[in-house]
Design a protein around this motif. Structure first.
Motif, mmCIF file in Angstrom:
data_model
loop_
_atom_site.group_PDB
_atom_site.id
_atom_site.type_symbol
_atom_site.label_atom_id
_atom_site.label_comp_id
_atom_site.label_asym_id
_atom_site.label_seq_id
_atom_site.Cartn_x
_atom_site.Cartn_y
_atom_site.Cartn_z
ATOM 1 N N VAL A 1 45.714 -16.618 3.414
ATOM 2 C CA VAL A 1 46.996 -16.669 2.699
ATOM 3 C C VAL A 1 47.028 -17.531 1.610
ATOM 4 O O VAL A 1 47.375 -17.316 0.297
ATOM 5 C CB VAL A 1 48.359 -16.476 3.540
ATOM 6 N N LYS A 2 46.480 -18.650 1.918
ATOM 7 C CA LYS A 2 46.490 -19.737 0.725
ATOM 8 C C LYS A 2 45.576 -19.012 -0.373
ATOM 9 O O LYS A 2 45.598 -19.485 -1.405
ATOM 10 C CB LYS A 2 46.040 -21.134 1.347
ATOM 11 N N GLN A 3 44.365 -18.794 0.196
ATOM 12 C CA GLN A 3 43.342 -18.083 -0.739
ATOM 13 C C GLN A 3 43.780 -17.173 -1.791
ATOM 14 O O GLN A 3 43.752 -17.429 -2.898
ATOM 15 C CB GLN A 3 42.192 -17.842 -0.109
ATOM 16 N N ILE B 1 40.461 -24.228 1.777
ATOM 17 C CA ILE B 1 39.322 -24.929 1.941
ATOM 18 C C ILE B 1 39.648 -25.844 3.296
ATOM 19 O O ILE B 1 39.051 -26.071 4.151
ATOM 20 C CB ILE B 1 38.466 -25.375 1.092
ATOM 21 N N ALA B 2 40.473 -26.966 2.996
ATOM 22 C CA ALA B 2 40.955 -27.752 4.061
ATOM 23 C C ALA B 2 41.467 -27.104 5.175
ATOM 24 O O ALA B 2 40.888 -27.636 6.447
ATOM 25 C CB ALA B 2 41.997 -28.816 3.422
ATOM 26 N N THR B 3 42.297 -25.958 5.387
ATOM 27 C CA THR B 3 42.537 -25.157 6.598
ATOM 28 C C THR B 3 41.478 -24.865 7.260
ATOM 29 O O THR B 3 41.406 -24.806 8.378
ATOM 30 C CB THR B 3 43.720 -24.368 5.934
ATOM 31 N N PHE B 4 40.531 -24.223 6.489
ATOM 32 C CA PHE B 4 39.174 -23.679 7.118
ATOM 33 C C PHE B 4 38.606 -24.596 7.682
ATOM 34 O O PHE B 4 37.914 -24.467 8.771
ATOM 35 C CB PHE B 4 38.287 -22.881 5.869
ATOM 36 N N GLU B 5 38.361 -25.656 7.004
ATOM 37 C CA GLU B 5 37.458 -26.884 7.552
ATOM 38 C C GLU B 5 38.029 -27.512 8.815
ATOM 39 O O GLU B 5 37.684 -27.779 9.820
ATOM 40 C CB GLU B 5 37.302 -27.924 6.381
ATOM 41 N N GLU B 6 39.428 -27.611 9.018
ATOM 42 C CA GLU B 6 40.216 -28.141 10.016
ATOM 43 C C GLU B 6 39.940 -27.024 11.075
ATOM 44 O O GLU B 6 39.474 -27.313 12.315
ATOM 45 C CB GLU B 6 41.570 -28.146 9.707
ATOM 46 N N ALA B 7 40.013 -25.764 10.839
ATOM 47 C CA ALA B 7 39.940 -24.670 11.884
ATOM 48 C C ALA B 7 38.277 -24.752 12.266
ATOM 49 O O ALA B 7 38.143 -24.699 13.680
ATOM 50 C CB ALA B 7 39.926 -23.395 11.481
ATOM 51 N N LEU B 8 37.411 -25.105 11.556
ATOM 52 C CA LEU B 8 36.029 -25.245 11.912
ATOM 53 C C LEU B 8 35.761 -26.300 12.786
ATOM 54 O O LEU B 8 35.067 -26.302 13.727
ATOM 55 C CB LEU B 8 35.145 -25.188 10.550
ATOM 56 N N ASN C 1 33.693 -18.168 0.224
ATOM 57 C CA ASN C 1 34.167 -17.248 -0.816
ATOM 58 C C ASN C 1 35.020 -18.147 -1.534
ATOM 59 O O ASN C 1 35.230 -18.029 -2.681
ATOM 60 C CB ASN C 1 34.958 -16.435 -0.086
ATOM 61 N N CYS C 2 35.777 -19.386 -0.872
ATOM 62 C CA CYS C 2 36.742 -19.980 -1.723
ATOM 63 C C CYS C 2 35.831 -20.880 -2.844
ATOM 64 O O CYS C 2 36.213 -21.013 -3.936
ATOM 65 C CB CYS C 2 37.303 -21.013 -0.715
ATOM 66 N N LEU C 3 34.813 -21.406 -2.020
ATOM 67 C CA LEU C 3 34.127 -22.232 -3.203
ATOM 68 C C LEU C 3 33.424 -21.322 -4.247
ATOM 69 O O LEU C 3 33.211 -21.745 -5.597
ATOM 70 C CB LEU C 3 32.642 -22.989 -2.429
ATOM 71 N N LEU C 4 33.157 -20.034 -4.074
ATOM 72 C CA LEU C 4 32.780 -19.250 -5.205
ATOM 73 C C LEU C 4 33.812 -18.914 -6.166
ATOM 74 O O LEU C 4 33.597 -18.916 -7.443
ATOM 75 C CB LEU C 4 32.487 -17.452 -4.343
ATOM 76 N N GLN C 5 35.144 -18.956 -5.664
ATOM 77 C CA GLN C 5 36.259 -18.684 -6.802
ATOM 78 C C GLN C 5 36.472 -19.949 -7.449
ATOM 79 O O GLN C 5 36.597 -20.091 -8.608
ATOM 80 C CB GLN C 5 37.377 -18.640 -5.999
ATOM 81 N N ASN D 1 41.853 -25.182 -2.842
ATOM 82 C CA ASN D 1 41.732 -26.656 -2.249
ATOM 83 C C ASN D 1 42.283 -26.641 -0.593
ATOM 84 O O ASN D 1 41.775 -27.122 0.108
ATOM 85 C CB ASN D 1 42.028 -27.761 -2.970
ATOM 86 N N GLU D 2 43.619 -25.917 -0.636
ATOM 87 C CA GLU D 2 44.163 -26.030 0.614
ATOM 88 C C GLU D 2 43.697 -25.181 1.423
ATOM 89 O O GLU D 2 43.642 -25.411 2.941
ATOM 90 C CB GLU D 2 45.787 -25.662 0.237
#
Length: 664
Positions: free
Chosen positions: A570-572, A581-588, A611-615, A578-579
Motif C-alpha cells: 500500500v505504501k508503494q 522499502i523499510a517495511t519490506f526489509e523489516e519483514a525480510l 520493484n520499489c528500487l526500480l521505481q 522509502n517507507e
C-alpha cells in the motif's frame, strides 16, 4: 429413663431371648438356611420366598397381632409383586445396576457386606427379624430392584436405630447387625444414578464408629472393604487426596489379611491407580495398573472390562507423556480385551477406537486416524441400540480428518451427516448445531459455493443470537467475520465492510483494543478498503492491524510478516517508496530470523524490494534484489513461481537498461 425402667427393658429382652430358645425355631432356621442356599445359587426369587416365609413364622411370636406385627405383615404383603415405580422416601432415583468400575469378579468388595447370612443361636427374636429383613433386601438388590431393596433396607435401619438409640446395653450380634445395615445403605447411596455422597459418608462413618468402639464387630477383611468404600465416595466427590488415603489403608489391610495376589487387592490397586491418574501422578498410576494386570492375568485370565479399561488408562498416560507409539499399543490391547469382554459391537469398543483415532490425529497421522474412526463408526452402526452422541462425535472426527487431508468434498459429506442427526435428535436450535453449520459453511467457502456458504452461516448466526441473547459474544463475531469474507469474494464490498465493522466492534468490546482477533478485523477492513481504491484509509487500517499484532504477538512474530507485506504494498502504491522499502526489509529480517522460515516468502519480499528500487531508478540495487529472488527460487526448485518485475523478465530489462546486463 429410670434405672428401674432400664432393668425392666433388660429383663424383657432377656425374656425374649429365653422365649426364642424355648420356641421351636427349627422351621425358621430351616427356611433361612434354604434361603441362604438359594441365594448362593443365585436363585434370588426362591431365596426371597424362604426369608419372607421365615419372617411370617416369627412375627406372631414376637408381637402377637399388635400394631407392629400388622405393620410388618402389611409391608410384606405389599412388597410381594409391588411395581418398581412405587414411590419411596428413602431413594429418589434408581441406583446404577453395577458397581461404578469393577465387575462382580473384581467388585471392590461391594458385595462383602451384601451376602445373605444366618442368625446366631443366641440371637433374640428382634435380631432374627432384622437379619431376615436384611436378607430380603439383599435379594431385591441382587435382582436389581433397587427401590424395593431400599424400602427393606429402610425397615432394617429403623429396627437397628431403635436398638441403637436405647440405653440398654447391646449384645455383640446387635452391633454386627448395625454395622451390616449401615454399610449396605451407605453403598446404595453412592450407587444412585446421581450418587448421594454425603448420605453415604454418614452411614459409613456410623459403621466405622461402631468398629472403633467394638473392633470384633467387623473383621479386618470387612474393615478393608469399608475403607475401600470410603475411598470410592471421596473419588466420586472429586477429593482425590482423600480417596488415595483410604485406598492405601484398605490396600495395606488387604495385603496383610488375604495376600498380595487376591482379587480384592487387585480391585483396590485399580481404584488407587484411578485416583493417581486424576491427580496426574503418572508413575504411581502406572505402577498400580501394572500390578493390577499381573494379578488379574493370574486370577481372571484378563477377560474383564477392567483390564480393557486399565490398558486404556495407560494409553492416555503415555499419550500425555508424549509416547504415541506405546500409547497406541495399549489402545490396541484395550480394544482386544473390550471385544473379548463385551463383543465386537459394544459401546466401549467404539470409545476406544475414537481415542486411538484422536491420538493419531494429534500426531498428524491422518490416514491412521481415519482407519480407527471409520472402524468406530462401523461398530456404532452395528449396535442394536445406537448411542447417537458417540455417532455424532465419530462422524465429526471423520469430517475433521478429511478436512486436514484436503478432501473437502468428503469432509462436507460427513459434516452434513452430523447436521442431519443433530436436527433429527435435538431440533434446530441447539448451539452445537450452529457449530456444525459453521464448519459446513467454511467448507462450502473453500469450494467456492459462496451463496450456499452465506446461507449456512446465516442459519448459524440466528441460532447463536437466539442462544446468547446478544451480539456481544466471540462466536457471533467470528460468524460475522466469515460472512464478510464470503461477501468480499462476491465483490459485495458495502455489506462486507458492515460485517467486518460489526466484528471489530464486538471484539474490541470483549477483548480490548490490543487483542490478536482485533488485529485480524482491522486487517480485513484494510483489505476491503484497498480493493475499493481507498488507499489512504487502507494504509491507516493496515498500520493499526500491525500495531495491534505487535502488541499481542511481539515485534518478531512470524504471523506479522503478511501484514507488513500488505502494508509495504500500500505504501508503494501511495508513492511512499522509502517507507515501503523499510517495511519490506523489516519483514525480510523477521522472516530470515525464523529457524524454518519460508524461503519462497523471502524470494517474494526481495522481489517487492526490487520493484520499489526500480521505481526509484536505483538500478544496481534493484538488480541485486531481483537476482537474490531468482537465486532463492532456483535453489528451492520453484520454477513455476512468478516473480513479477513490473512486467519484464531479467533479459528484457537488460536490453532497456544496458547497465543491468552483468547482473542479468
Amino acid at each position: 429413663m429410670t434405672n428401674a425402667t432400664k432393668r425392666d427393658e433388660l429383663n424383657t429382652k432377656n425374656q425374649m431371648k429365653c422365649s426364642s430358645s424355648r420356641l421351636d425355631l427349627s422351621i425358621v432356621a430351616s427356611s433361612t438356611r434354604m434361603g441362604i442356599m438359594s441365594f448362593q445359587n443365585r436363585d434370588f426369587e426362591r431365596a426371597q420366598s424362604c426369608f419372607i416365609s421365615a419372617l411370617h413364622n416369627i412375627e406372631g411370636k414376637m408381637f402377637g397381632e399388635s400394631g407392629t406385627a400388622v405393620l410388618r405383615n402389611s409391608m410384606i404383603s405389599q412388597m410381594i409383586g409391588v411395581g418398581e415405580k412405587r414411590p419411596s422416601s428413602f431413594f429418589t432415583s434408581s441406583p446404577q445396576p453395577e458397581s461404578l468400575s469393577c465387575s462382580k469378579d473384581c467388585d471392590e468388595g461391594i458385595y462383602s457386606f451384601h451376602d445373605a447370612f444366618m442368625f446366631s443361636e443366641e440371637a433374640t427374636l428382634p435380631e432374627i427379624s432384622t437379619t431376615l429383613v436384611l436378607n430380603v433386601a439383599q435379594t431385591f438388590l441382587r435382582m436389581k430392584l433397587f427401590v424395593r431393596a431400599g424400602i427393606w433396607f429402610r425397615q432394617a435401619l429403623l429396627e437397628t436405630r431403635e436398638c441403637m438409640s436405647s440405653d440398654t446395653p447391646l449384645g455383640m450380634s446387635e452391633h454386627i447387625l448395625a454395622t451390616k445395615t449401615y454399610s449396605c445403605i451407605g453403598v446404595l447411596f453412592f450407587k444412585l444414578t446421581e450418587p448421594d455422597t454425603e448420605s453415604a459418608l454418614t452411614f459409613f462413618r456410623k459403621c466405622l464408629a461402631i468398629y472403633h468402639y467394638h473392633p470384633t464387630t467387623c473383621s479386618p477383611k470387612k474393615l478393608a472393604t469399608l475403607l475401600n468404600n470410603f475411598g470410592r465416595v471421596f473419588y466420586l466427590k472429586g477429593k482425590w487426596f482423600e480417596s488415595i488415603n483410604f485406598y492405601q489403608q484398605s490396600l495395606a489391610l488387604r495385603r496383610q489379611e488375604i495376600g498380595d495376589a487376591s482379587i480384592d487387592v487387585a480391585a483396590t490397586l485399580y481404584n488407587l491407580g484411578n485416583s493417581h491418574h486424576k491427580l496426574k501422578n503418572w508413575e504411581q498410576a502406572i505402577a498400580c495398573y501394572d500390578e493390577f494386570l499381573i494379578i488379574t492375568e493370574i486370577r481372571l485370565g484378563l477377560r474383564t472390562r477392567e483390564v480393557a479399561f486399565v490398558h486404556k488408562c495407560k494409553a492416555e498416560i503415555l499419550q500425555e507423556l508424549k509416547e504415541p507409539d506405546a500409547a497406541l499399543r495399549h489402545y490396541d490391547e484395550a480394544l482386544k480385551f473390550s471385544k473379548t469382554a463385551f463383543g465386537d459391537d459394544c459401546r466401549e469398543v467404539g470409545c476406544i477406537l475414537n481415542e486411538a483415532g484422536n491420538l493419531c490425529f494429534e500426531e498428524g497421522r491422518y490416514h491412521e486416524a481415519l482407519k480407527y474412526y471409520s472402524w468406530g463408526l462401523h461398530v456404532e452402526k452395528s449396535r442394536r441400540e445406537r448411542d447417537e452422541s458417540l455417532t455424532l462425535v465419530t462422524l465429526a472426527n471423520i469430517a475433521q480428518t478429511y478436512k486436514h487431508l484436503g478432501q473437502t468434498e468428503m469432509a462436507l459429506n460427513f459434516y452434513r451427516q452430523v447436521y442431519n442427526i443433530q436436527t433429527r435428535t435435538f431440533g434446530t436450535s441447539m448451539l452445537e448445531i450452529a457449530s456444525t453449520l459453521s464448519s459446513i459453511g467454511m467448507l462450502l467457502f473453500q469450494l467456492k459455493h459462496y451463496e450456499e456458504a452465506f446461507d449456512t452461516y446465516q442459519k448459524a448466526l440466528e441460532i447463536k443470537r437466539d442462544h446468547h441473547g446478544s451480539d456481544e459474544h466471540a462466536a457471533i463475531a467470528s460468524t460475522l467475520n466469515a460472512m464478510g469474507l464470503i461477501l468480499f469474494k462476491q465483490g459485495r464490498h458495502e455489506i462486507c465492510m458492515w460485517c467486518f465493522r460489526e466484528c471489530l466492534g464486538i471484539r474490541r468490546k470483549l477483548f480490548g483494543p490490543d487483542h490478536r482477533d482485533v488485529a485480524m478485523a482491522w486487517y480485513n477492513l484494510a483489505s476491503v478498503s484497498l480493493e475499493t481504491g481507498d488507499d489512504e484509509i487502507a494504509l491507516q487500517q493496515y498500520e493499526e492491524a500491525l500495531r495491534v499484532e505487535k502488541m499481542s504477538l511481539g515485534d518478531e512474530h512470524p504471523d506479522i510478516i503478511l501484514t507488513m507485506i500488505h502494508l509495504g504494498q500500500v505504501k508503494q502504491q501511495c508513492g511512499l517508496l522509502n517507507e515501503a522499502i523499510a517495511t519490506f526489509e523489516e519483514a525480510l529480517c523477521i522472516q530470515r530470523s525464523q529457524p524454518e522460515g519460508d524461503q519462497m516468502l523471502a524470494a517474494r519480499i526481495y522481489n517487492f524490494i526490487g520493484n520499489c528500487l526500480l521505481q526509484k531508478g536505483d538500478i544496481l540495487n534493484m538488480m541485486k534484489a531481483f537476482a537474490e529472488a531468482s537465486r532463492i527460487s532456483l535453489r528451492m526448485r520453484c520454477f513455476g513461481e512468478s516473480l513479477s518485475i513490473n512486467g519484464y523478465n531479467l533479459y528484457g530489462l537488460s536490453k532497456l537498461h544496458p547497465e543491468c546486463a552483468p547482473a542479468a
